[in-house]
Design an enzyme around this catalytic site. Structure first.
Site, PDB file in Angstrom:
ATOM      1  N   LYS A  34     -63.286  57.780 -22.194  1.00  0.00           N
ATOM      2  CA  LYS A  34     -63.966  58.585 -23.005  1.00  0.00           C
ATOM      3  C   LYS A  34     -64.848  58.047 -24.117  1.00  0.00           C
ATOM      4  O   LYS A  34     -64.429  56.665 -24.434  1.00  0.00           O
ATOM      5  CB  LYS A  34     -62.872  59.589 -23.685  1.00  0.00           C
ATOM      6  N   ARG A 125     -51.241  69.328 -31.653  1.00  0.00           N
ATOM      7  CA  ARG A 125     -52.786  69.167 -31.386  1.00  0.00           C
ATOM      8  C   ARG A 125     -53.026  69.919 -29.987  1.00  0.00           C
ATOM      9  O   ARG A 125     -52.525  71.030 -29.848  1.00  0.00           O
ATOM     10  CB  ARG A 125     -52.958  67.719 -31.246  1.00  0.00           C
ATOM     11  N   TYR A 249     -78.340  48.816 -53.561  1.00  0.00           N
ATOM     12  CA  TYR A 249     -78.314  49.938 -53.929  1.00  0.00           C
ATOM     13  C   TYR A 249     -77.203  49.986 -55.101  1.00  0.00           C
ATOM     14  O   TYR A 249     -76.070  49.511 -55.055  1.00  0.00           O
ATOM     15  CB  TYR A 249     -77.965  50.955 -52.985  1.00  0.00           C
ATOM     16  N   MET A 297     -78.583  51.767 -44.947  1.00  0.00           N
ATOM     17  CA  MET A 297     -78.478  52.283 -43.602  1.00  0.00           C
ATOM     18  C   MET A 297     -78.903  51.293 -42.591  1.00  0.00           C
ATOM     19  O   MET A 297     -78.307  51.429 -41.453  1.00  0.00           O
ATOM     20  CB  MET A 297     -79.732  53.426 -43.720  1.00  0.00           C
TER      21      MET A 297
HETATM   22  C1  LIG Z   1     -57.460  58.531 -26.030  1.00  0.00           C
HETATM   23  C2  LIG Z   1     -56.430  59.067 -25.236  1.00  0.00           C
HETATM   24  C3  LIG Z   1     -55.583  58.167 -24.557  1.00  0.00           C
HETATM   25  C4  LIG Z   1     -55.669  56.436 -24.683  1.00  0.00           C
HETATM   26  O1  LIG Z   1     -55.229  56.242 -25.809  1.00  0.00           O
HETATM   27  P1  LIG Z   1     -55.420  54.621 -26.413  1.00  0.00           P
HETATM   28  O2  LIG Z   1     -54.402  54.551 -27.544  1.00  0.00           O
HETATM   29  O3  LIG Z   1     -56.672  54.343 -26.397  1.00  0.00           O
HETATM   30  O4  LIG Z   1     -54.646  54.000 -25.181  1.00  0.00           O
HETATM   31  C5  LIG Z   1     -54.441  58.657 -23.717  1.00  0.00           C
HETATM   32  N1  LIG Z   1     -54.209  59.982 -23.687  1.00  0.00           N
HETATM   33  C6  LIG Z   1     -54.909  60.746 -24.402  1.00  0.00           C
HETATM   34  C7  LIG Z   1     -54.575  62.105 -24.236  1.00  0.00           C
HETATM   35  C8  LIG Z   1     -55.937  60.443 -25.170  1.00  0.00           C
HETATM   36  O5  LIG Z   1     -56.688  61.339 -25.998  1.00  0.00           O
END
Ligand SMILES: *Cc1c(COP(=O)(O)O)cnc(C)c1O
Length: 352
Positions: A34, A125, A249, A297
Site C-alpha cells: 500500500k 478501527r 524564515y 518548501m
Molecule cells: C499497513 C498494514 C499492515 C502492515 O503493517 P506493518 O507494520 O507495516 O508491517 C498489515 N495489516 C494491515 C491491516 C495494515 O493496514
C-alpha cells in the site's frame, strides 16, 4: 541532473522478504505494498516480489489495486481499507479481493467474488464489531475466504491489549472454518508471537528494512532486515556567513560564529518534515551536519563548516546508512512509517 531523488534497492527488498519467509516457515507471506510500497514504488516492488514467488499482495484502496493489475501483476490482490461500493465493477474486472468491514456488505457482494472479513477485536478501527454468534450466522454459506484482524499495540509488551485482542479473535475463529486466518503485521512476526501467525502474515515495514522498537521486553527479535531506500539531494548554493547573520524564515537561527552554509534542494514539499527545522541533521561529506533554521518548501539550509570542500552540485544524504528513517523520525517527533510515506512524488525514484 536530479535535484532530489531516492535510490531503491529491489535486491534488498527481496532479501528482506526472504528473511520474513525464513522466519515464518510454512506460513504464507502476503507483502503489504500500500501507499506506493511505503514510497519505494509499488509496481517495481510488487513485480520483484512476484519473481520471489509471492501469491498474495495487500493494498489499501481499490485504485491501488486497479493500478497494480493494469501494470501486469498476477497475484491475488487484497484491498484492505476501502468500501465495497468503491470497487463496483473492479472487483471482477480487475480480480481484486475485498476485505469487508460490516456484515451487511456480505449480501451486497457481486456474484463470484470471494471476500475476507475483518474483525475489530479491540482496536476500534476498521472491521466488524459484533458478537461471535452474529458473525458466524452472517458468514455461513457465503464465499468467505479469509478472516483477519489487526493489533493496536503489538510492539508494546507492557500492555495487555494484544492478549485481549487475541482472545477475542480466537473465540470467534474457533467456531469457523475459513481458508486463511491472518492477524500479523511486522511487529508480531519480529517479536515472535507465533500463535498469531496462523497460516498467513501481512508484513509491510519489515520488507522496507525496518522493525519498530518494543516497549518493554519482547519475547524475541527474529527479523534481520535492512533499509532499501536512500534519499539524496543536491547542493544548490554554498556561501559564507558572518557571525550574527540570521538564517531562513523567521530568523529562527543566528550564526554565532562565521559559518559556511549550503542550501540543499529538498524541503517540506519533498517530504522533509518541517519539524526538523533547527533540529534535524543530514549526511554531508560523510558527516552528520545540522539543519539550520526553518526547513522551507523547496530548500533546506545546512552547516557545512566541518566539510568546507563541498560545492554546488554535490550530493547530500537525507536518509541512508548512518541516518535512517527511525533517526529522522525521532528528530521530527514522528514515526518511521510517516517519514517514508511522506517522501513526495516529485522526488524521482531510481532503482539500483
Ligand atoms: C499497513 C498494514 C499492515 C502492515 O503493517 P506493518 O507494520 O507495516 O508491517 C498489515 N495489516 C494491515 C491491516 C495494515 O493496514
Amino acid at each position: 541532473m536530479l535535484r532530489s531523488w531516492v535510490e531503491v534497492s529491489l535486491d534488498r527488498i527481496a532479501a528482506n522478504y526472504r528473511a520474513v519467509k525464513e522466519t515464518v516457515g510454512a506460513v504464507e507471506v502476503m507483502p503489504v505494498v500500500k501507499a506506493d510500497a511505503y514510497r519505494h514504488g509499488a509496481s517495481a516492488v510488487a513485480h520483484r516480489l512476484e519473481e520471489e514467488g509471492v501469491r498474495w499482495l495487500a493494498v489499501s484502496s481499490v485504485s491501488e489495486g486497479v493500478r497494480l493489475r493494469e501494470e501486469g501483476l498476477r497475484s491475488r490482490l487484497l484491498v484492505m481499507a476501502d468500501t465495497l461500493a468503491a470497487g463496483a465493477d473492479a472487483w471482477r474486472s480487475h480480480r481484486l479481493t475485498p476485505v469487508l468491514h460490516r456484515l451487511e456488505d456480505i449480501q451486497r457482494l457481486p456474484a463470484g467474488i470471494s471476500y475476507h472479513l475483518k474483525v475489530d477485536s479491540g482496536m476500534s478501527r476498521l472491521g466488524v464489531r459484533a458478537e461471535p454468534e452474529a458473525i458466524v450466522r452472517a458468514v455461513r454459506g457465503t464465499p468467505i475466504e479469509g478472516i483477519m484482524t489487526h493489533f493496536a499495540s503489538s510492539a508494546n509488551f507492557q500492555s495487555g491489549q494484544t492478549a485481549d485482542q487475541v482472545a477475542t479473535f480466537e473465540e470467534l475463529i474457533s467456531r469457523l472454518s475459513v481458508e486463511y486466518i491472518h492477524l500479523s503485521s511486522t511487529s508480531p512476526i519480529h517479536f515472535g508471537l507465533k500463535t498469531t501467525w496462523r497460516n498467513l502474515v501481512r508484513p509491510g515495514l519489515a520488507l522496507y528494512g525496518y522493525v519498530s522498537a518494543s516497549r518493554g521486553p519482547a519475547p524475541a527479535h527474529l527479523l534481520k532486515v535492512a533499509p532499501a531506500l536512500t534519499w539524496k539531494a543536491r547542493i544548490l548554493l554554498v556561501k559564507d556567513l558572518p557571525a550574527g547573520a540570521r538564517i531562513g524564515y523567521g530568523g529562527l537561527c543566528t550564526a554565532e560564529t562565521p559559518l559556511r552554509i549550503a542550501i540543499v534542494g529538498a524541503g517540506y514539499a519533498d517530504g522533509l518534515p518541517h519539524r526538523l527545522s533547527n533540529r534535524g541533521q543530514v549526511l554531508a561529506g560523510g558527516q552528520l551536519v545540522p539543519i539550520l533554521g526553518a526547513v522551507s518548501m523547496d530548500v533546506t539550509t545546512i552547516d557545512i563548516s566541518s566539510v568546507p570542500h563541498l560545492d554546488i552540485g554535490d550530493e547530500v544524504t537525507l536518509l541512508g546508512p548512518g541516518l535512517d528513517a527511525q533517526a529522522m523520525a525521532r528528530a521530527a517527533s514522528t514515526i518511521a512509517y510517516a517519514v517514508l510515506c511522506g517522501i513526495n512524488s516529485r522526488v524521482s525514484r531510481v532503482f539500483v
